[in-house]
Design an enzyme around this catalytic site. Structure first.
Site, PDB file in Angstrom:
ATOM      1  NE  ARG A   1       3.048   1.042   2.490  1.00 38.47           N
ATOM      2  CZ  ARG A   1       2.572  -0.094   2.017  1.00 38.47           C
ATOM      3  NH1 ARG A   1       1.274  -0.373   2.141  1.00 38.47           N
ATOM      4  NH2 ARG A   1       3.362  -0.942   1.409  1.00 38.47           N
TER       5      ARG A   1
ATOM      6  NE  ARG B   1      -5.740   1.589   7.769  1.00 38.70           N
ATOM      7  CZ  ARG B   1      -5.779   1.089   6.522  1.00 38.70           C
ATOM      8  NH1 ARG B   1      -4.980   1.579   5.610  1.00 38.70           N
ATOM      9  NH2 ARG B   1      -6.635   0.154   6.213  1.00 38.70           N
TER      10      ARG B   1
ATOM     11  CD  GLU C   1      -3.604  -5.851   1.693  1.00 38.04           C
ATOM     12  OE1 GLU C   1      -4.625  -5.154   1.537  1.00 38.04           O
ATOM     13  OE2 GLU C   1      -2.493  -5.540   1.238  1.00 38.04           O
TER      14      GLU C   1
ATOM     15  CB  SER D   1      -0.581  -7.008  -1.508  1.00 41.39           C
ATOM     16  OG  SER D   1      -1.405  -6.677  -2.590  1.00 41.39           O
TER      17      SER D   1
ATOM     18  NE  ARG E   1      -2.181  -4.520   8.162  1.00 44.23           N
ATOM     19  CZ  ARG E   1      -2.911  -4.010   7.182  1.00 44.23           C
ATOM     20  NH1 ARG E   1      -3.335  -4.801   6.200  1.00 44.23           N
ATOM     21  NH2 ARG E   1      -3.243  -2.738   7.183  1.00 44.23           N
TER      22      ARG E   1
END
Length: 425
Positions: free
Chosen positions: A265, A280, A352, A355, A394
């Site tokens: 990403r 991230r 998070e 999801s 994560r």
RNA sequence: GGAGAGGUGGCCGAGUGGUUGAAGGCGCAGCACUGGAAAUGCUGUUUGGCGGCAGUCAACGAGGGUUCGAAUCCCUCCCUCUCCGCCA
């Protein structure tokens, strides 16, 4: 993609549901206007086409019967005339159809009726918490990136050297831990009934359109220069598109898949956010769960999917909470979404880590994933769902913090010990 | 990268200008026959748009062209396969 018919027939309701999203404003008036024009032109065109077909058949018949050329000539002339009118109307119809398609592809999914209404993430709803008893009492916990450096698990500088910022290189036990997490998660979900797939991680733009990343979010993904190929931002894209343009048999449903893939990403628009550590990155690993289900069961399948993702956190004994996203925070393609947020002691917050979304027929309509019920005529769109099970990086960050001892060592979660062959990192 | 072949319904496969949305076969479903089954026979079996559900229009890889009419002729593009080269 929303169904044009539904928009046409329930415009006020659709508009109201779109308004609940609040991130952007979506106006369906132009769409409705173009739709009216298109339908009108289309019906004229159909009539002309019918006449043209009729003439063609008539000429064919006369010619086979050895008819008089003088009799045929007027028909040819009428045919020419009809054809000319047809040709004249075509560009406009094409243009309208194209524009309608564009507008339709740019519209997000409608929030489910059960999705709480709210403006942004501050109005998300905490559904439940798990594992308070595992929250570490140690008050001197180093942030995951610092402990990772100390234990030589992650080489941040060299990751940047070979790529650029937001890339890392896992080293030694760090790399092994990543690999162990991937295997652990896959094994658990395979046991739960998900069939593992290892899909391509370069995907074409049709696939990205199918799941909803295109056309709106082109800048969020990495694109190959010479081919129509993109680095996949999530396994959701290749896995959901496995069944693109297919008509499944109802008895095949539900289909469950799990997949490990790296994800890429650009993180456009998040400059300055989470610049430290591995929260991230431009490249990260993830195990994804994807379901294709009968529409009647999708709500229940969604709850079950969340439970499957939660099971990983529970087995790793990582404290987390489940948050239901409000309408204003919902992703483009989702109708309903739960986020799993894991406890990060150094920050004193939940972050998070998964999801889990129900897209209902939104992606299926874009990707033309349909099913047929036995002898019944007609096809229906399946419902698609997916969720991270989980984001590996994560998870590693959460382990590095939640399993940190006062002496600076990090214990290996019991569930992972068989995979890593050690008890301490 | 070089050379060649090809893209038609769930599959195989015919079709080179005119009731062809598409022969034939396989598969599948229903019915008949049977105590039950096999075999056999008959019937049915793509998808989408519009619709007063009678119909009608579209689609034979995609797009354009020729023609009264194209799966069939012409052009462009895409994809797949085979052989050679290169390569994890």
């Amino acid at each position: 993609m929303l169904e044009l018919k539904q928009i046409r027939e329930n415009a006020p309701v659709v508009q109201e549901l779109l308004n609940r999203r609040s991130a952007d404003t979506y106006d369906i008036q132009q769409l409705l206007q173009l739709d009216r024009q298109q339908r009108e032109l289309e019906s004229t065109r159909t009539n002309l086409q019918a006449r043209s077909n009729e003439i063609g058949k008539l000429i064919g018949k006369k010619m086979r019967e050895g008819g008089d050329p003088k009799e045929i000539q007027p028909l040819k002339e009428e045919g020419n005339e009809v054809r000319a009118r047809l040709a004249a109307s075509e560009p406009e119809i094409k243009e309208l159809k194209k524009k309608i398609e564009e507008l339709l592809l740019a519209l997000p999914n409608l929030p489910d009726e059960t999705t709480p209404v709210g403006k942004n993430e501050t109005e998300n709803v905490e559904v439940r918490r798990w594992g308070d008893e595992y929250v570490p009492q140690n008050s001197h916990i180093l942030p995951h990136d610092e402990i990772a450096k100390k234990l030589n698990l992650i080489d941040f500088e060299r990751g940047v050297k070979v790529a650029q910022s937001r890339f890392v290189c896992l080293t030694g036990v760090g790399a092994a831990l990543e690999r162990a997490l991937i295997s652990f998660m896959l094994d658990r979900q395979i046991a739960a009934g998900y069939v593992e797939v290892m899909p391509p991680v370069l995907v074409n733009s049709t696939a990205l359109t199918g799941t909803g990343q295109l056309p709106k979010f082109a800048l969020d993904s990495f694109k190959c220069e010479k081919e129509d190929l993109w680095l996949t931002p999530t396994a959701e894209v290749p896995v959901t598109n496995l069944y693109r343009e297919e008509i499944l048999e109802a008895s095949q449903l539900p289909i469950y898949h799990c997949a490990y893939t790296p994800c890429f990403r650009r993180e456009a628009g998040s400059y300055g956010k989470d610049t430290k550590g591995i929260i991230r990155l431009h490249q990260f690993n993830k195990v994804e769960l994807v379901k294709f289900v009968h529409p009647d069961t999708s709500a229940a399948e969604h709850e079950a999917l969340v439970k499957d993702a939660e099971a990983i956190l529970q087995e790793l004994k990582l404290p987390y909470r489940v948050v239901e996203l409000c309408s204003g925070d919902l992703g483009f393609s989702a109708a309903k979404c739960y986020d799993l947020e894991v406890w990060l002691p150094s920050a004193g917050t939940y972050r998070e880590i998964s999801s889990c979304s129900n897209f209902k027929d939104f992606q299926a309509r874009r990707a033309k994933i349909r099913f047929k019920e036995g002898k019944k005529k007609g096809t229906k769109f399946v419902h698609t769902l997916n969720g991270s099970g989980l984001a590996i990086g994560r998870t590693m960050a959460a382990i590095l913090e939640n399993y940190q001892e006062p002496n600076g060592k990090v214990k290996v979660p019991e569930a992972l010990q068989p995979y890593l062959q050690r008890e301490v990192l």
